[in-house]
Design a protein around this motif. Structure first.
Motif, PDB file in Angstrom:
ATOM      1  N   ALA A 174       0.789  -1.137  -0.033  1.00 36.19           N
ATOM      2  CA  ALA A 174      -0.129  -0.166   0.438  1.00 36.19           C
ATOM      3  C   ALA A 174       0.737   1.373  -0.087  1.00 36.19           C
ATOM      4  O   ALA A 174       0.576   2.170  -1.013  1.00 36.19           O
ATOM      5  CB  ALA A 174      -1.016   0.152   1.462  1.00 36.19           C
ATOM      6  N   PRO A 175       1.744   1.856   0.400  1.00 37.54           N
ATOM      7  CA  PRO A 175       2.268   2.764   0.889  1.00 37.54           C
ATOM      8  C   PRO A 175       3.000   3.107  -0.758  1.00 37.54           C
ATOM      9  O   PRO A 175       3.631   4.330  -0.795  1.00 37.54           O
ATOM     10  CB  PRO A 175       3.652   2.614   1.498  1.00 37.54           C
ATOM     11  N   LEU A 176       3.014   2.044  -1.561  1.00 36.31           N
ATOM     12  CA  LEU A 176       3.763   2.788  -2.859  1.00 36.31           C
ATOM     13  C   LEU A 176       2.781   2.276  -4.015  1.00 36.31           C
ATOM     14  O   LEU A 176       3.230   2.559  -5.660  1.00 36.31           O
ATOM     15  CB  LEU A 176       5.020   0.693  -3.034  1.00 36.31           C
ATOM     16  N   ILE A 177       1.517   2.229  -3.441  1.00 38.78           N
ATOM     17  CA  ILE A 177       0.309   2.509  -4.500  1.00 38.78           C
ATOM     18  C   ILE A 177       0.920   3.598  -5.527  1.00 38.78           C
ATOM     19  O   ILE A 177       0.106   3.695  -6.219  1.00 38.78           O
ATOM     20  CB  ILE A 177      -0.694   1.849  -3.629  1.00 38.78           C
ATOM     21  N   PRO A 178       0.441   4.892  -4.080  1.00 41.02           N
ATOM     22  CA  PRO A 178       1.290   5.890  -5.371  1.00 41.02           C
ATOM     23  C   PRO A 178       1.188   5.964  -6.452  1.00 41.02           C
ATOM     24  O   PRO A 178       0.763   6.893  -7.352  1.00 41.02           O
ATOM     25  CB  PRO A 178       0.765   7.536  -4.103  1.00 41.02           C
ATOM     26  N   ARG A 179       2.651   5.507  -6.319  1.00 36.37           N
ATOM     27  CA  ARG A 179       3.727   5.325  -7.480  1.00 36.37           C
ATOM     28  C   ARG A 179       3.071   4.687  -8.668  1.00 36.37           C
ATOM     29  O   ARG A 179       3.830   5.251  -9.560  1.00 36.37           O
ATOM     30  CB  ARG A 179       5.018   4.850  -6.670  1.00 36.37           C
ATOM     31  N   PHE A 180       2.728   3.115  -8.244  1.00 31.68           N
ATOM     32  CA  PHE A 180       2.316   2.895  -9.187  1.00 31.68           C
ATOM     33  C   PHE A 180       0.349   2.775  -9.382  1.00 31.68           C
ATOM     34  O   PHE A 180       0.421   2.181 -10.322  1.00 31.68           O
ATOM     35  CB  PHE A 180       2.841   1.437  -9.116  1.00 31.68           C
ATOM     36  N   PRO A 229       3.353  -5.317 -22.859  1.00 34.08           N
ATOM     37  CA  PRO A 229       5.604  -6.130 -22.863  1.00 34.08           C
ATOM     38  C   PRO A 229       5.924  -5.476 -22.311  1.00 34.08           C
ATOM     39  O   PRO A 229       5.174  -4.514 -21.922  1.00 34.08           O
ATOM     40  CB  PRO A 229       5.717  -6.133 -24.321  1.00 34.08           C
ATOM     41  N   GLY A 230       6.802  -5.811 -21.843  1.00 35.83           N
ATOM     42  CA  GLY A 230       7.679  -5.307 -20.606  1.00 35.83           C
ATOM     43  C   GLY A 230       7.838  -5.706 -18.959  1.00 35.83           C
ATOM     44  O   GLY A 230       6.979  -6.883 -18.688  1.00 35.83           O
ATOM     45  N   PRO A 231       8.331  -5.321 -18.642  1.00 33.78           N
ATOM     46  CA  PRO A 231       9.150  -5.549 -16.997  1.00 33.78           C
ATOM     47  C   PRO A 231       7.631  -6.604 -16.177  1.00 33.78           C
ATOM     48  O   PRO A 231       6.865  -4.932 -16.218  1.00 33.78           O
ATOM     49  CB  PRO A 231      10.155  -5.083 -16.491  1.00 33.78           C
ATOM     50  N   LEU A 232       7.459  -7.459 -15.386  1.00 34.32           N
ATOM     51  CA  LEU A 232       6.795  -7.548 -14.239  1.00 34.32           C
ATOM     52  C   LEU A 232       6.914  -7.600 -12.674  1.00 34.32           C
ATOM     53  O   LEU A 232       7.614  -8.075 -13.139  1.00 34.32           O
ATOM     54  CB  LEU A 232       5.745  -8.368 -14.465  1.00 34.32           C
ATOM     55  N   LEU A 233       6.002  -7.042 -12.023  1.00 35.47           N
ATOM     56  CA  LEU A 233       6.906  -6.499 -10.204  1.00 35.47           C
ATOM     57  C   LEU A 233       5.887  -7.851  -9.564  1.00 35.47           C
ATOM     58  O   LEU A 233       4.521  -6.599  -9.923  1.00 35.47           O
ATOM     59  CB  LEU A 233       6.955  -5.451  -9.953  1.00 35.47           C
ATOM     60  N   ALA A 234       5.868  -8.752  -9.249  1.00 30.22           N
ATOM     61  CA  ALA A 234       4.745  -8.714  -8.353  1.00 30.22           C
ATOM     62  C   ALA A 234       5.018  -8.914  -6.767  1.00 30.22           C
ATOM     63  O   ALA A 234       6.055  -9.270  -5.812  1.00 30.22           O
ATOM     64  CB  ALA A 234       5.467 -10.745  -8.585  1.00 30.22           C
ATOM     65  N   PRO A 235       4.619  -8.189  -5.940  1.00 31.59           N
ATOM     66  CA  PRO A 235       4.694  -7.421  -4.173  1.00 31.59           C
ATOM     67  C   PRO A 235       3.997  -9.004  -3.640  1.00 31.59           C
ATOM     68  O   PRO A 235       2.850  -9.191  -4.242  1.00 31.59           O
ATOM     69  CB  PRO A 235       4.061  -6.521  -3.990  1.00 31.59           C
TER      70      PRO A 235
END
Length: 231
Positions: free
Chosen positions: A69-75, A119-125
């Motif tokens: 949650a703390p990073l959600i505004p950036r993503f 396409p492109g890199p995927l981030l999986a928190p």
């Protein structure tokens, strides 16, 4: 189906309370004794890549959404692919705008990403010990796992008496198998979210091991059948 009334809820909070409410609404008696507790990993979010280096987010549980949650505004504007409907709902509630649900398990999520993700890199928190290996299921796409929380065993004793136990993950099932005396399973029924969650239980004496028709809580509740009449 064998009638059941007293149901041991093993999932971690805050999910355990939601499950208990659903059981109560169905006229079961929930016995909340989580086998796991969730804790954010200190400094984990510092390892997150820049949003510019990520094309897609993959979320595998509401717990991962909360820890991220703390990073959600950036993503917030990144497309999100969620393993199931509960995770997708949590992602939308957290502020993500573009959310798609695989309505299934990690394999369904990988198929959805392969078919629909840009396409492109995927981030999986997600969890430090994930239930599945998403990078292995997507060999043609760069996938970065970002452990943001850990599930820690509580070693909670079994509530007595209980008629059935609900196991929402393979990790919870492994925790149960490590601590539950074999005799405590005799005559009881296990409700498992998946075949993987059922596997650690095969050496026990459960009267029945029922596997949900779909890897979600509504299917687990359906597998419980109708509650037994009050005594």
């Amino acid at each position: 189906m064998t009638p059941i009334r007293r149901v041991w809820v093993t999932r971690a909070e805050p999910g355990a309370a939601r499950t208990a409410d659903r059981l109560t609404a169905l006229d079961f008696t929930p016995l909340v004794a989580p086998l796991l507790t969730l804790a954010p990993l200190p400094g984990a979010l510092d390892a997150a890549p820049s949003p510019d280096a990520v094309a897609v987010l993959a979320l595998t549980s509401p717990n991962g959404v909360e820890a991220f949650a703390p990073l959600i505004p950036r993503f917030r504007d990144h497309p999100v692919f969620a393993v199931g409907d509960a995770t997708a709902e949590a992602a939308r509630a957290a502020g993500f705008a573009d959310v798609r649900s695989a309505s299934g398990d990690i394999h369904a999520l990988a198929r959805l990403i392969a078919a629909e993700a840009p396409p492109g890199p995927l981030l999986a928190p997600g969890a430090r010990e994930p239930a599945g290996d998403l990078p292995a299921l997507l060999p043609d796409r760069p996938v970065q796992r970002l452990p943001v929380y850990a599930a820690v065993e509580t070693h909670a004793p079994a509530p007595e008496p209980f008629d059935a136990i609900m196991l929402h993950s393979p990790r919870a099932a492994r925790a149960l198998a490590a601590d539950l005396p074999r005799a405590a399973s005799s005559g009881r029924i296990a409700i498992c979210i998946s075949e993987a969650a059922a596997t650690p239980l095969h050496s026990f004496d459960f009267a029945e091991i029922r596997i949900a028709a779909a890897p979600d809580e509504p299917a687990m509740l359906s597998a419980l059948g109708k509650p037994a009449a009050p005594v």
